[in-house]
Design a protein around this motif. Structure first.
Motif, short mmCIF file in Angstrom:
data_model
loop_
_atom_site.label_atom_id
_atom_site.label_comp_id
_atom_site.label_asym_id
_atom_site.label_seq_id
_atom_site.Cartn_x
_atom_site.Cartn_y
_atom_site.Cartn_z
N GLY A 84 0.80 -1.20 0.00
CA GLY A 84 0.00 0.00 0.00
C GLY A 84 0.84 1.26 0.00
O GLY A 84 2.01 1.25 0.36
N VAL A 85 0.21 2.36 -0.43
CA VAL A 85 0.78 3.70 -0.35
C VAL A 85 -0.22 4.54 0.44
O VAL A 85 -1.39 4.62 0.07
N ALA A 86 0.24 5.16 1.52
CA ALA A 86 -0.62 5.85 2.46
C ALA A 86 -0.52 7.36 2.33
O ALA A 86 0.33 7.90 1.61
N VAL A 87 -1.40 8.05 3.07
CA VAL A 87 -1.36 9.49 3.23
C VAL A 87 -1.36 9.78 4.73
O VAL A 87 -2.18 9.21 5.47
N VAL A 88 -0.44 10.62 5.20
CA VAL A 88 -0.35 10.91 6.62
C VAL A 88 -0.23 12.41 6.85
O VAL A 88 0.10 13.17 5.94
N ALA A 89 -0.45 12.81 8.09
CA ALA A 89 -0.24 14.20 8.49
C ALA A 89 1.25 14.45 8.67
O ALA A 89 2.02 13.52 8.97
N PRO A 90 1.70 15.70 8.52
CA PRO A 90 3.13 16.00 8.65
C PRO A 90 3.71 15.64 10.01
O PRO A 90 4.90 15.34 10.12
N ASP A 91 2.86 15.65 11.05
CA ASP A 91 3.34 15.36 12.40
C ASP A 91 3.07 13.92 12.83
O ASP A 91 3.03 13.61 14.02
#
Length: 278
Positions: A84-91
């Motif tokens: 998978g390829v995810a999306v996360v918050a910068p922190d």
């Protein structure tokens, strides 16, 4: 070598490196307007069988924001042949990155074309994910990509560019975006997904000759850093997409069997950390 999987005789371990799953069990984010109908794992398994592929990469769509539950669930249900390829918050915390890694995540997506993330976040996260062996996955129109040249050249992680790099046609090879992408490929830090093969083509069907020339140039520059994807279920496509016809188109553009094997099997195995074929 080729084993006759599906209708195109693809080699064992062939991988679709860009598809999505949309599952109504997981709520869409309020911030994104892209709210496609369900696109289930069972339907996608039918696509895999038709194409004759064994591996795939589930890419987090903008519809879910930084809630990666659907993507993680899909990777788990698709089994050892999925990443998978995810999306996360910068922190995002180190613990969360480790949890995602354990769930099969091997990259972070920045869908900058839809306001997903920022260049500043890429710079901040790149060294942290490079330590995990991950990459930065970017979707952005070629004209806008050029404005990020200094950022891209300084990122401390491999860069994967979606959809042929979205280089404007019809004279892609003379566009500044192509020269930027070629430089990233030549440096060994850049990758390109041969996906949405005809999205930016002006030549049109059946051969999409301008897109074919671009794909061939990439294959001459960096045959070991190209991968392919369906972009199923094609939520932004203006017309219905036939995945089998698209894959046949790619195979027509790339007739060399050894190069096909790199693009479909060997390159994805390295990029997404798939185990060796047994």
């Amino acid at each position: 070598m080729a084993t006759g999987h599906g209708g195109l005789g693809l080699p064992d371990g062939s991988c679709d490196c860009h598809h999505h799953i949309f599952d109504p069990r997981f709520a869409y984010t309020e911030a994104d307007r892209l709210r496609p109908p369900p696109a289930s794992i069972s339907r996608y398994e039918g696509v895999k069988a038709r194409l004759g592929i064994q591996r795939s990469v589930v890419v987090q769509p903008s519809s879910y924001g930084t809630d990666n539950r659907c993507t993680l669930d899909a990777v788990a249900r698709l089994g050892p042949g999925a990443r998978g390829v995810a999306v996360v918050a910068p922190d995002v915390s180190d613990a969360e990155l480790q949890r995602l890694h354990g769930g099969g995540i091997r990259g972070l997506r920045f869908n900058l074309s839809r306001g997903g993330g920022s260049p500043e976040a890429m710079v901040k996260l790149a060294p942290r994910i490079a330590a995990l062996g991950w990459h930065i996955d970017i979707h952005l129109a070629g004209d806008e990509l050029c404005a990020l040249e200094d950022v891209l050249k300084g990122l401390e992680a491999p860069i994967v560019l979606d959809h042929l790099g979205r280089v404007p046609q019809p004279d892609a090879e003379n566009h500044p975006a192509f020269r930027l992408i070629a430089g990233l490929l030549e440096s060994g830090r850049g990758w390109v997904k041969l996906s949405q093969l005809h999205r930016d083509s002006l030549a049109g069907p059946p051969g999409y000759e301008d897109a074919a020339r671009l794909a061939r140039r990439y294959s001459q520059i960096a045959p070991d850093r190209l991968v392919w994807g369906t972009d199923w279920p094609h939520v932004v496509a203006a017309e219905p997409v036939d995945e089998l016809a698209d894959l046949a188109l790619l195979l027509d553009w790339i007739p060399e069997e050894d190069l096909r094997r790199r693009i479909l099997v060997e390159n994805p195995a390295r990029l997404y950390d798939f185990p060796a074929l047994g």
